[in-house]
Design a protein around this motif. Structure first.
Motif, mmCIF file in Angstrom:
data_model
loop_
_atom_site.group_PDB
_atom_site.id
_atom_site.type_symbol
_atom_site.label_atom_id
_atom_site.label_comp_id
_atom_site.label_asym_id
_atom_site.label_seq_id
_atom_site.Cartn_x
_atom_site.Cartn_y
_atom_site.Cartn_z
ATOM 1 N N ARG A 7 3.870 -3.297 4.234
ATOM 2 C CA ARG A 7 4.917 -2.268 4.250
ATOM 3 C C ARG A 7 6.304 -2.767 3.895
ATOM 4 O O ARG A 7 7.309 -2.161 4.287
ATOM 5 C CB ARG A 7 4.992 -1.576 5.623
ATOM 6 C CG ARG A 7 3.718 -0.874 5.988
ATOM 7 C CD ARG A 7 3.775 -0.389 7.419
ATOM 8 N NE ARG A 7 2.500 0.196 7.793
ATOM 9 C CZ ARG A 7 2.365 1.376 8.368
ATOM 10 N NH1 ARG A 7 3.420 2.088 8.661
ATOM 11 N NH2 ARG A 7 1.173 1.822 8.663
ATOM 12 N N HIS A 51 1.672 1.381 -2.134
ATOM 13 C CA HIS A 51 1.785 2.597 -1.322
ATOM 14 C C HIS A 51 3.140 3.242 -1.549
ATOM 15 O O HIS A 51 4.039 2.641 -2.117
ATOM 16 C CB HIS A 51 1.592 2.260 0.167
ATOM 17 C CG HIS A 51 0.204 1.784 0.468
ATOM 18 N ND1 HIS A 51 -0.069 0.869 1.448
ATOM 19 C CD2 HIS A 51 -0.989 2.098 -0.115
ATOM 20 C CE1 HIS A 51 -1.381 0.652 1.474
ATOM 21 N NE2 HIS A 51 -1.962 1.364 0.538
ATOM 22 N N CYS A 58 -0.080 4.139 5.492
ATOM 23 C CA CYS A 58 -0.390 3.474 4.236
ATOM 24 C C CYS A 58 -1.196 4.414 3.348
ATOM 25 O O CYS A 58 -2.391 4.604 3.535
ATOM 26 C CB CYS A 58 -1.174 2.191 4.495
ATOM 27 S SG CYS A 58 -0.125 0.865 5.083
ATOM 28 N N CYS A 85 0.391 -4.889 1.330
ATOM 29 C CA CYS A 85 0.809 -3.719 0.561
ATOM 30 C C CYS A 85 2.319 -3.709 0.464
ATOM 31 O O CYS A 85 3.011 -4.324 1.271
ATOM 32 C CB CYS A 85 0.296 -2.434 1.208
ATOM 33 S SG CYS A 85 0.957 -2.080 2.844
ATOM 34 N N HIS A 87 5.514 -0.818 -0.044
ATOM 35 C CA HIS A 87 5.804 0.611 -0.015
ATOM 36 C C HIS A 87 6.971 0.893 -0.945
ATOM 37 O O HIS A 87 8.077 0.419 -0.736
ATOM 38 C CB HIS A 87 6.098 1.059 1.420
ATOM 39 C CG HIS A 87 4.844 1.146 2.239
ATOM 40 N ND1 HIS A 87 4.673 2.036 3.248
ATOM 41 C CD2 HIS A 87 3.681 0.448 2.149
ATOM 42 C CE1 HIS A 87 3.460 1.896 3.780
ATOM 43 N NE2 HIS A 87 2.839 0.936 3.132
HETATM 44 ZN ZN LIG Z 1 0.926 0.189 3.093
#
Ligand SMILES: [Zn+2]
Ligand SMILES: [Zn+2]
Length: 102
Positions: A7, A51, A58, A85, A87
């Motif tokens: 994130r 994302h 997510c 990931c 964002h």
């Molecule tokens: Zn994510």
């Protein structure tokens, strides 16, 4: 290094990688070496899910990008965490999907 935490924004993600090189690595003619033990810095594949900041959780575009993940084979060993990931705001995400920013 282990994969950056989940994130992060793209800026945060890039900063983690940049900081790793700044703190742990020294440039050589052919690549990088570890500041501590002078071993050649190796790279493995980091899988990054793209994302969107539009959602709390997510969720995103189903897009996964590969990035090189640097590590010192002596001080650290092969990273255990090789996926994360980022964002992205929709505009950034679009750029990423178009491959402009990768
Ligand atoms: Zn994510
Ligand atoms: Zn080392």
């Amino acid at each position: 290094m282990e994969a950056p935490r989940e994130r992060l924004t793209l800026q945060g993600f890039n900063a983690e990688i940049t900081n790793y090189f700044a703190e742990h690595c020294e440039k050589t003619e052919s690549g990088y070496k570890c500041k501590k033990c002078e071993a050649v810095i190796q790279q493995t594949t980091l899988w990054v899910s793209i994302h969107t900041t539009l959602f709390e959780e997510c969720a995103g575009y189903g897009e996964v990008k590969r990035f090189p993940l640097p590590y010192c084979p002596r001080c650290e060993g092969e990273p255990k965490k090789i996926s994360t990931c980022v964002h992205l705001a929709p505009s950034e995400a679009e750029l990423q999907l178009l491959g402009i920013n990768s």
